[in-house]
Design a protein around this motif. Sequence first.
Motif, mmCIF file in Angstrom:
data_model
loop_
_atom_site.group_PDB
_atom_site.id
_atom_site.type_symbol
_atom_site.label_atom_id
_atom_site.label_comp_id
_atom_site.label_asym_id
_atom_site.label_seq_id
_atom_site.Cartn_x
_atom_site.Cartn_y
_atom_site.Cartn_z
ATOM 1 N N GLN A 79 0.844 -1.185 0.000
ATOM 2 C CA GLN A 79 0.000 0.000 0.000
ATOM 3 C C GLN A 79 0.883 1.238 0.000
ATOM 4 O OE1 GLN A 79 -2.100 -1.347 3.612
ATOM 5 N NE2 GLN A 79 -4.009 -1.137 2.465
ATOM 6 N N ILE A 80 0.374 2.306 -0.602
ATOM 7 C CA ILE A 80 1.109 3.561 -0.667
ATOM 8 C C ILE A 80 0.244 4.668 -0.073
ATOM 9 C CG2 ILE A 80 2.165 5.291 -2.164
ATOM 10 C CD1 ILE A 80 3.717 2.709 -2.173
ATOM 11 N N GLY B 33 0.845 -0.877 -9.386
ATOM 12 C CA GLY B 33 0.313 -2.106 -8.815
ATOM 13 C C GLY B 33 -0.069 -2.036 -7.349
ATOM 14 N N SER B 34 0.120 -0.889 -6.727
ATOM 15 C CA SER B 34 -0.154 -0.771 -5.294
ATOM 16 C C SER B 34 -1.605 -0.352 -5.047
ATOM 17 C CB SER B 34 0.778 0.265 -4.659
ATOM 18 O OG SER B 34 0.466 1.562 -5.149
ATOM 19 N N GLU B 35 -1.978 -0.346 -3.777
ATOM 20 C CA GLU B 35 -3.249 0.211 -3.342
ATOM 21 C C GLU B 35 -2.941 1.570 -2.737
ATOM 22 O OE1 GLU B 35 -6.911 -1.824 -1.263
ATOM 23 O OE2 GLU B 35 -5.382 -1.402 0.246
ATOM 24 N N HIS C 130 -3.730 -0.679 -8.236
ATOM 25 C CA HIS C 130 -4.765 -1.685 -8.000
ATOM 26 C C HIS C 130 -6.090 -1.034 -7.613
ATOM 27 C CE1 HIS C 130 -6.994 -4.627 -5.485
ATOM 28 N NE2 HIS C 130 -6.572 -5.473 -6.391
ATOM 29 N N SER C 131 -6.037 -0.069 -6.711
ATOM 30 C CA SER C 131 -7.247 0.604 -6.247
ATOM 31 C C SER C 131 -6.848 1.838 -5.447
ATOM 32 C CB SER C 131 -8.107 -0.332 -5.380
ATOM 33 O OG SER C 131 -7.357 -0.813 -4.288
ATOM 34 N N VAL C 132 -7.861 2.644 -5.084
ATOM 35 C CA VAL C 132 -7.642 3.849 -4.295
ATOM 36 C C VAL C 132 -8.611 3.838 -3.110
ATOM 37 C CG1 VAL C 132 -7.616 6.374 -4.268
ATOM 38 C CG2 VAL C 132 -6.985 5.147 -6.363
#
Length: 246
Positions: free
Chosen positions: A3-4, A85-87, A117-119
């Motif tokens: 995750q970021i 590729g992170s969330e 990947h998503s937010v």
Amino acid sequence: MRQILLDTETTGLRVEDGNRILEIAAVEMIDRKVSAADVHLHLYINPERDSEEGALNVHGLTTDFLADKPKFAHVVDQFLEFVRGSELIIHNAPFDVAFLNHELGKLKRGKIQDYVHSVIDTLAMAKDQFPGKRNSLDALCDRFEVDRSARVLHGALIDCELLAEVYLAMTRGQDSLLMDFVNDGSTDSNGQIVVRASRGALKVALPTPEELTLHESYLNDLDKIVKGQCLWHAIEAPPVPAEAAA
């Protein structure tokens, strides 16, 4: 899971007025553990314009300070590679996503949703958990007793570090129960980014035969203590037909 925690500072509040990103910070977190500081991404960017007075009072990044910093086009590959590729976890995600997509659009690089990947929007999460209360990052820090004494002006990096602590506090022990506020790239009739709430299927853990046996033994002991039938047994007992009671 990678995750970021991400935050941006901008020259003004409205992307529609030609405002630009001038600072990006991204703090990596893997399996709920924040990575070492040397892994984080922190970029100052020349926005090619002055900041509005209100925004300058918030972040304090002057035109002179940013004059020799790289333009977004020169750091876009570095940024996209870091978040790929992170969330993403962002406080008030529609704001930052709109500015990121504006910058990417100017370079014909698509949208940020194409790379991640998503937010997750922690502001939407906070409003769901604490309806009617103040849910700014400062307010959440105070609510969860996160030390923000080092935060004098708004800076993207320190805001990411604070958000990491707030997010972990908001989701501690509740990961499977909290709603995920995910941005899927859609917009409303006004062209605003929509952050949707979605909840996965609820997982039900059924007791094992051994656990049921222990539970029944515990209830029997309660019956002996109260010299009758404990409430749980009374609830579980089948109703007595009227003719049998007569």
